[in-house]
Write an enzyme that holds these catalytic residues in place. Structure first.
Site, short mmCIF file in Angstrom:
data_model
loop_
_atom_site.label_atom_id
_atom_site.label_comp_id
_atom_site.label_asym_id
_atom_site.label_seq_id
_atom_site.Cartn_x
_atom_site.Cartn_y
_atom_site.Cartn_z
N GLY A 180 11.60 -0.59 21.30
CA GLY A 180 10.90 0.17 22.33
C GLY A 180 11.27 -0.21 23.73
CB SER A 181 12.59 -0.09 26.33
OG SER A 181 12.73 -0.53 27.65
#
Length: 215
Positions: A180-181
């Site tokens: 994720g990010s």
């Protein structure tokens, strides 16, 4: 260039193979009483690297979301990668979202700019300028659209599979951010946002904005 949209992202195959190599012998020797924690890890990784096929949102002149997640920014600001004022829309991806990144528009890849950087929480505004990031500048029928993969506190591996000169289709898979990010999207000021801060979006399924003359 088109990705075959497997159920499980290719980035997850090595992890699943490794966990499977460990889990199966343990299960064979000790049964479920010994192997159940490993099976839970296997299922978690399986879920983490899921990569379902997506159907593009219907309509003309639409800019599609490049990632699953939550809208954290909708504002007019400077696009440092194309040196212009732009409409910025940012999608924050948590660890439970699908992590594939897909093109927001049809277009020609004009530039790819990689910047090493920090790994602060991608939910923070400063992540856009301080974190490791990879910017893809696309010419979409004469309109410049910039997609920026931004690493985060946990995500420390940005993958980008395209090159300058490649032609992308809206919804085409072009990269991946492990764990994720965030993805920042910079659009011409003529674009009309179709989302607000806090909205939940899905890659390709959700339209972020309408850009007249895009199609």
């Amino acid at each position: 260039m088109m990705y075959p949209h497997p159920i499980i992202a290719k980035e997850g195959w090595p992890y699943l193979a490794l966990i499977g190599i460990v889990t199966l012998p343990v299960h064979y020797i000790g049964g479920i009483a010994w192997s159940w924690p490993l099976w839970i890890i296997f299922i978690f990784v399986l879920q983490f690297f899921r990569d379902p096929q997506r159907i593009p949102a219907m309509g003309r002149d639409l800019v599609l979301s490049p990632a699953d997640g939550r809208i954290v920014v909708v504002e007019k600001t400077n696009d440092p990668y194309a040196d212009r004022e732009a409409l910025k829309i940012s999608v924050f991806m948590n660890v439970f979202n699908v992590h594939s990144n897909r093109s927001a528009v049809n277009g020609l890849v004009k530039e790819i700019q990689y910047f090493p950087g920090k790994f602060v929480n991608a939910d923070l505004d400063k992540a856009s300028t301080e974190n490791e990031r990879n910017a893809v500048v696309i010419d979409a029928n004469g309109h410049i659209v910039t997609l920026v993969q931004v690493a985060g506190l946990i995500a420390r591996r940005i993958l980008c599979y395209i090159h300058v000169g490649d032609r992308l289709k809206a919804g085409e898979r072009y990269g991946f951010i492990r764990f994720g990010s965030r993805v920042d999207v910079y659009l011409p000021l003529t674009a009309e946002p179709l989302v607000s801060v806090g909205d939940k979006v899905f890659a390709t399924n959700t339209a972020l904005a309408r850009l007249p003359g895009l199609d």
